[in-house]
Design an enzyme around this catalytic site. Structure first.
Site, PDB file in Angstrom:
ATOM      1  N   ASP A 194      45.475 141.317   3.814  1.00  0.00           N
ATOM      2  CA  ASP A 194      45.471 139.880   3.567  1.00  0.00           C
ATOM      3  C   ASP A 194      44.178 139.219   4.018  1.00  0.00           C
ATOM      4  O   ASP A 194      43.799 138.178   3.484  1.00  0.00           O
ATOM      5  CB  ASP A 194      46.649 139.219   4.283  1.00  0.00           C
ATOM      6  CG  ASP A 194      47.957 139.382   3.534  1.00  0.00           C
ATOM      7  OD1 ASP A 194      47.919 139.719   2.336  1.00  0.00           O
ATOM      8  OD2 ASP A 194      49.021 139.175   4.146  1.00  0.00           O
ATOM      9  N   HIS A 244      55.939 133.964   4.279  1.00  0.00           N
ATOM     10  CA  HIS A 244      55.211 133.251   3.230  1.00  0.00           C
ATOM     11  C   HIS A 244      56.081 132.213   2.536  1.00  0.00           C
ATOM     12  O   HIS A 244      55.633 131.107   2.223  1.00  0.00           O
ATOM     13  CB  HIS A 244      54.713 134.242   2.168  1.00  0.00           C
ATOM     14  CG  HIS A 244      53.389 134.851   2.475  1.00  0.00           C
ATOM     15  ND1 HIS A 244      52.206 134.187   2.309  1.00  0.00           N
ATOM     16  CD2 HIS A 244      53.066 136.081   2.940  1.00  0.00           C
ATOM     17  CE1 HIS A 244      51.202 134.974   2.650  1.00  0.00           C
ATOM     18  NE2 HIS A 244      51.699 136.137   3.032  1.00  0.00           N
ATOM     19  N   HIS A 301      33.604 148.615 -47.934  1.00  0.00           N
ATOM     20  CA  HIS A 301      33.063 149.219 -46.723  1.00  0.00           C
ATOM     21  C   HIS A 301      32.070 150.321 -47.091  1.00  0.00           C
ATOM     22  O   HIS A 301      30.975 150.414 -46.515  1.00  0.00           O
ATOM     23  CB  HIS A 301      34.194 149.822 -45.872  1.00  0.00           C
ATOM     24  CG  HIS A 301      34.998 148.811 -45.099  1.00  0.00           C
ATOM     25  ND1 HIS A 301      35.664 147.776 -45.701  1.00  0.00           N
ATOM     26  CD2 HIS A 301      35.228 148.698 -43.762  1.00  0.00           C
ATOM     27  CE1 HIS A 301      36.282 147.067 -44.768  1.00  0.00           C
ATOM     28  NE2 HIS A 301      36.037 147.603 -43.584  1.00  0.00           N
ATOM     29  N   GLN A 346      55.586 139.230   5.733  1.00  0.00           N
ATOM     30  CA  GLN A 346      55.578 138.760   4.348  1.00  0.00           C
ATOM     31  C   GLN A 346      56.704 137.762   4.084  1.00  0.00           C
ATOM     32  O   GLN A 346      56.561 136.860   3.263  1.00  0.00           O
ATOM     33  CB  GLN A 346      55.660 139.943   3.390  1.00  0.00           C
ATOM     34  CG  GLN A 346      54.447 140.857   3.454  1.00  0.00           C
ATOM     35  CD  GLN A 346      53.135 140.116   3.264  1.00  0.00           C
ATOM     36  OE1 GLN A 346      52.845 139.572   2.207  1.00  0.00           O
ATOM     37  NE2 GLN A 346      52.322 140.069   4.319  1.00  0.00           N
ATOM     38  N   GLU A 360      54.115 144.659  -5.006  1.00  0.00           N
ATOM     39  CA  GLU A 360      52.801 144.058  -4.783  1.00  0.00           C
ATOM     40  C   GLU A 360      52.091 144.789  -3.634  1.00  0.00           C
ATOM     41  O   GLU A 360      50.952 145.226  -3.761  1.00  0.00           O
ATOM     42  CB  GLU A 360      52.977 142.580  -4.440  1.00  0.00           C
ATOM     43  CG  GLU A 360      51.675 141.875  -4.098  1.00  0.00           C
ATOM     44  CD  GLU A 360      51.890 140.480  -3.549  1.00  0.00           C
ATOM     45  OE1 GLU A 360      50.926 139.697  -3.548  1.00  0.00           O
ATOM     46  OE2 GLU A 360      53.017 140.168  -3.113  1.00  0.00           O
ATOM     47  N   HIS A 361      52.768 144.895  -2.492  1.00  0.00           N
ATOM     48  CA  HIS A 361      52.260 145.643  -1.340  1.00  0.00           C
ATOM     49  C   HIS A 361      53.229 146.779  -1.038  1.00  0.00           C
ATOM     50  O   HIS A 361      54.427 146.536  -0.896  1.00  0.00           O
ATOM     51  CB  HIS A 361      52.178 144.758  -0.094  1.00  0.00           C
ATOM     52  CG  HIS A 361      51.499 143.442  -0.287  1.00  0.00           C
ATOM     53  ND1 HIS A 361      52.204 142.265  -0.490  1.00  0.00           N
ATOM     54  CD2 HIS A 361      50.184 143.118  -0.292  1.00  0.00           C
ATOM     55  CE1 HIS A 361      51.344 141.268  -0.611  1.00  0.00           C
ATOM     56  NE2 HIS A 361      50.106 141.756  -0.496  1.00  0.00           N
TER      57      HIS A 361
END
Length: 453
Positions: free
Chosen positions: A381, A281, A440, A278, A347-348
């Site tokens: 992924d 990235h 109403h 990761q 996230e992961h």
């Protein structure tokens, strides 16, 4: 003698020692590794881009493509022949890999479509909850440091499973590819039957989707979308946040992050490999290890140095691992580790513990949970069938990853007969009077003339 190249990773991969501490929720959140907030937060710059595209349209996009991408554009719409050529020239192995990813993603996405629900609270009364797809979506696929045909799959497949009738896709223009997105991105779009593709990157792509573009130079207009989805850098995530309300968004899927919860029995080689995977990235990517084993932490540090030195994107990985967003968190025991993971809301989140399934069942806050040593984030992924467009920066505590329901709306249908309405008219009249909204009640009385309610 230890590899000298390993030193930066071992020294830079900092330790946050929470052992022996009793922290409140607020204190725990403040102790977790996060990126530093810059002196000039992106909201102002992104806001200017959004307004520029909203007010000036195509001329603004041309200037932004020149400024950010070094590309001269006539119009960002990718011609059909460019899409067709990209697919025809796609490496057969890559095409086979994409076909496999698409098949698995479609299986999971189709299973996510909720069933219609109907109830009858009384005779003659019918309530239906049905799921209706949005009319049009804009899907963003990032470019820059890597090429992401997998993100084409992750965006398009759930939108198609939801039944969205109009799908547009944008990805940054690439100077080396004639000003169009990378051909593998285009090939993936063509493989999925997406014909409306734009060479637009960053916050300006989000703006174009949200506000649309007028017809120009023989090109049809880019009609505004209802929902914008897809991952990106902090500018893309900020743009999505700022247009929320004009359009719907999936989540603020910004720079990637991974957390690994591991005990003394975890394999440091695998843990380090996943942290590095990761970190490659982006220099701002976050890689976090949570463990109750100082020995494992030391072994992972050594492996990080060795593996970072051997990987293709060494400098990028080392920068990410040494950043304030990365590090090892030492805890007293795995219960405390789970508390840290739920506060971090990764996230992961990978679980490398003796009973990984039991630990995973206790995770409340994570975009996706990867259970055991043979479920790495890399699997998610590409070919797990799950979606890799996930909330980042702690937003997994309230946001979901991209899925079929992102593109669906729950619509309620109410159908009452005359007698069913009459049976409940007294409570309606009582509540309308209690709320000081007599009209109403009058709307119900009008349906029963001569009734003394």
């Amino acid at each position: 003698m230890e590899n000298a190249a390993a030193a930066p990773a071992r020294e830079g991969f900092r330790t946050i020692d929470l052992r022996g501490l009793s922290l409140s929720r607020r204190e725990l959140k403040r102790a977790l590794p996060r990126p530093l907030v810059g002196d000039h937060p992106p909201e102002e710059a992104v806001g200017r881009i959004l307004e520029d595209v909203r007010s000036r349209g195509l001329p603004a996009l041309r200037e932004l493509a020149r400024r950010f991408d070094g590309v001269e554009q006539d119009h960002p719409r990718v011609p059909a022949d460019v899409l067709r050529s990209a697919l025809e020239n796609l490496d057969p192995q890559v095409r086979a890999a994409l076909d496999e990813a698409i098949t698995r993603a479609r299986l999971f996405a189709a299973a996510q479509v909720p069933a219609e629900v109907e109830v009858s609270p009384a005779p003659g009364a019918r309530l239906v909850s049905r799921w209706v797809p949005v009319d049009r979506v804009g899907l963003y696929v990032p470019g820059g440091l890597a090429v992401y045909p997998s993100s084409v799959v992750m965006n398009v497949v759930p939108a198609q499973a939801a039944g969205v009738p109009s799908i547009a896709l944008a990805s940054p223009p690439q100077k080396e590819w004639g000003g169009w997105p990378h051909p593998v991105i285009l090939a993936a779009a063509a493989l999925l039957g997406i014909t409306e593709v734009y060479a637009i990157g960053g916050a300006q792509a989000v703006a174009a989707f949200a506000y649309g573009l007028e017809e120009a130079d023989g090109h049809p207009p880019l009609e505004p979308v209802d929902v914008v989805t897809g991952p990106g850098n902090v500018f893309v995530a900020t743009a999505k946040r700022l247009v929320r309300g004009v359009v719907g968004i999936d989540s603020e899927a910004g720079t990637t992050e991974i957390a690994v919860l591991a005990d003394a029995g975890a394999d440091p080689v695998l843990v380090a490999a996943d942290l590095v995977s990761q970190a490659e990235h982006d220099p701002q990517a976050a890689s976090v290890l949570v463990t109750d084993s100082p020995a494992l932490a030391d072994a992972v540090r050594i492996e990080l140095g060795r593996q970072a030195d051997a990987t293709r994107h060494r400098e990028r990985v080392l920068t990410a691992l040494s950043g304030p967003q990365s590090g090892v968190i030492l805890v007293d025991h795995l219960d405390a580790g789970l508390e840290v993971c739920n506060a971090y809301a990764a996230e992961h989140l990978e679980i490398h513990t003796a009973d990984a399934a039991a630990a995973a069942a206790r995770v409340r806050n994570a975009g996706a949970v990867f259970v055991g040593p043979y479920s790495p984030v890399s699997l998610g992924d590409y070919c797990a069938g799950s979606n890799h467009v996930l909330p980042t920066g702690g937003t997994a505590s309230f946001a979901s990853g991209l899925n079929t329901t992102t593109f669906l709306r729950a619509q309620q249908v109410v159908e009452y007969s005359r007698s069913a309405l009459q049976d409940v008219s007294a409570p309606i009249l009582a509540l309308s009077e209690a709320e000081n909204l007599p009209a109403h009640g009058d709307a119900v009385r009008a349906r029963f003339p001569g009734n003394n309610h």
